[in-house]
Design a protein around this motif. Structure first.
Motif, PDB file in Angstrom:
ATOM      1  N   SER A  45       0.796  -1.368   0.196  1.00 22.62           N
ATOM      2  CA  SER A  45      -0.048   0.072   0.045  1.00 22.62           C
ATOM      3  C   SER A  45       0.854   1.189   0.086  1.00 22.62           C
ATOM      4  CB  SER A  45      -1.028   0.030   1.193  1.00 22.62           C
ATOM      5  OG  SER A  45      -1.898   0.979   1.130  1.00 22.62           O
ATOM      6  N   GLY A  46       0.476   2.083  -0.661  1.00 23.41           N
ATOM      7  CA  GLY A  46       1.093   3.388  -0.935  1.00 23.41           C
ATOM      8  C   GLY A  46       2.581   3.446  -1.479  1.00 23.41           C
ATOM      9  N   GLY A  48       3.197   3.484  -4.876  1.00 23.34           N
ATOM     10  CA  GLY A  48       2.897   4.339  -5.984  1.00 23.34           C
ATOM     11  C   GLY A  48       2.346   3.686  -7.409  1.00 23.34           C
ATOM     12  N   LYS A  49       1.167   2.629  -6.997  1.00 24.24           N
ATOM     13  CA  LYS A  49       0.558   2.181  -7.988  1.00 24.24           C
ATOM     14  C   LYS A  49      -0.183   3.118  -9.048  1.00 24.24           C
ATOM     15  CE  LYS A  49      -0.910  -0.919  -5.357  1.00 24.24           C
ATOM     16  NZ  LYS A  49      -0.220  -0.480  -3.943  1.00 24.24           N
ATOM     17  N   SER A  50      -0.968   3.793  -7.948  1.00 24.47           N
ATOM     18  CA  SER A  50      -1.961   4.819  -8.643  1.00 24.47           C
ATOM     19  C   SER A  50      -1.159   5.966  -9.418  1.00 24.47           C
ATOM     20  CB  SER A  50      -2.885   5.457  -7.856  1.00 24.47           C
ATOM     21  OG  SER A  50      -3.688   4.543  -7.248  1.00 24.47           O
ATOM     22  N   THR A  51      -0.053   6.251  -8.849  1.00 27.59           N
ATOM     23  CA  THR A  51       1.000   7.128  -9.433  1.00 27.59           C
ATOM     24  C   THR A  51       1.399   6.675 -10.818  1.00 27.59           C
ATOM     25  OG1 THR A  51       1.788   7.965  -7.284  1.00 27.59           O
ATOM     26  CG2 THR A  51       3.125   8.519  -9.277  1.00 27.59           C
ATOM     27  N   HIS A 198      -4.709  -5.432  -5.461  1.00 27.07           N
ATOM     28  CA  HIS A 198      -4.314  -5.747  -4.216  1.00 27.07           C
ATOM     29  C   HIS A 198      -4.397  -7.402  -4.077  1.00 27.07           C
ATOM     30  CE1 HIS A 198      -4.294  -1.582  -2.528  1.00 27.07           C
ATOM     31  NE2 HIS A 198      -3.273  -1.988  -2.252  1.00 27.07           N
ATOM     32  N   ARG A 216       8.229   2.080  -1.187  1.00 33.14           N
ATOM     33  CA  ARG A 216       8.351   3.244  -1.727  1.00 33.14           C
ATOM     34  C   ARG A 216      10.062   3.875  -1.467  1.00 33.14           C
ATOM     35  NH1 ARG A 216       4.267   5.944   0.608  1.00 33.14           N
ATOM     36  NH2 ARG A 216       5.841   6.914   2.314  1.00 33.14           N
TER      37      ARG A 216
END
Ligand code: ATP
Length: 280
Positions: A45-46, A48-51, A198, A216
């Motif tokens: 989680s967090g 950077g996948k959506s980035t 996920h 990250r």
């Protein structure tokens, strides 16, 4: 140098500017996708996948590195990218058919009005929504709304379909139904797809390649080719081969989370990072 791939991220590095200073999110992330292939991206989680999806769709530009789509460098938003998210945002004042046809009002496809209607109706039929064209979104179940959202993201024959956890909010049975629908859709009408998820089972069922992102700032820690040939069914997830693939991916996620070491990977026919000399 141009890219021969449908999508290529080449050494992409990016940081967000925040009040607390730069937040490094991606660090030399490289991913390659062939035309009509299906890549699933998983990671902590967090990480950077959506980035990553914002960079591919041109909504953001990376600080360093290059993003290529259909042989062109991505430098601005690409309206020809299809996107679907966890919450399908359908417009309540439009019918399902009108919602599905929305991208055709924005992207020029050269289709006549009747061809556009035929295209939208054909997709709705493929996903099992024949007869619901004139309904309003609130008259449909969550799974049906997500089916309509998938039709909308495909109606203009996008260069790439980006799915950011589209099945995450659905119950398990509806989700598995939609996996099968996605797979069947691709058999009838091949398209290039980048899925953020996920759910490791979802990634193995749907994808040709699964990329595990590191923590990250993220790079591509591990890439697995999913070599299940022919038409997939949910039973394929229970074969020894699939179970082994899932164990490897689960381990790689734990490595990405810093909860396991990359050297104690489960034994398998797939190369570890150490063996291929890169990634994990
Ligand atoms: N616009 C922004 N400005 C500042 N920080 C951001 C911005 N967008 C995302 N971030 C931060 O960047 C990091 C990566 O975000 P991103 O949404 O890409 O991760 P993700 O892997 O998709 O997360 P998740 O798995 O939880 O959905 C997170 O720490 C997030 O808080």
């Amino acid at each position: 140098m141009t890219s021969p791939f449908q999508i290529e991220l080449r050494d992409v590095t990016h940081a967000y500017r925040t009040d607390a200073g730069p937040l490094p999110v991606l660090d030399k992330l490289s991913i390659r996708m062939e035309k009509n292939s299906f890549t699933a991206v998983v990671g902590p989680s967090g990480c950077g996948k959506s980035t990553l999806t914002r960079l591919v769709s041109g909504l953001m530009r990376p600080d360093e590195g290059e993003v290529w789509l259909s042989g062109q460098r991505v430098t601005s938003p690409r309206p020809t990218v299809g996107m679907a998210f966890q919450n399908p945002v359908l417009l309540e004042w439009r019918t399902i058919l009108q919602n599905v046809m929305l991208p055709l009002e924005i992207v020029s496809t050269g289709m006549s009005k009747s061809e556009q209607v035929d295209r939208a109706m054909g997709l709705l039929k493929l996903v099992g929504l024949e007869g619901f064209e004139e309904k309003r979104p609130s008259e449909l179940s969550g799974g049906m709304r997500q089916r309509a959202s998938l039709c909308r993201s495909l109606v203009h024959n996008p260069e790439v379909l980006i799915l950011d956890e589209p099945f995450g909010a659905l119950d398990a049975f509806t989700r598995e139904d939609l996996w099968q629908t996605m797979h069947d859709l691709r058999e009838i009408e091949p398209f290039t797809c980048l899925l953020i998820t996920h759910d490791l089972r979802e990634s193995v069922f749907l994808a040709d390649q699964v990329v595990v992102m590191s923590g990250r700032p993220a790079h591509a820690q591990y890439t697995m080719d999913v070599d299940i040939s022919g038409k997939r069914t949910l039973d394929d997830l229970y074969t020894p081969k699939a179970v082994e693939m899932l164990a490897i991916l689960r381990h790689q996620i734990q490595v990405a989370q810093g909860r396991a070491s990359s050297v104690d990977a489960p034994l398998d026919g797939h190369p570890t990072k150490a063996e291929i000399g890169a990634g994990a």
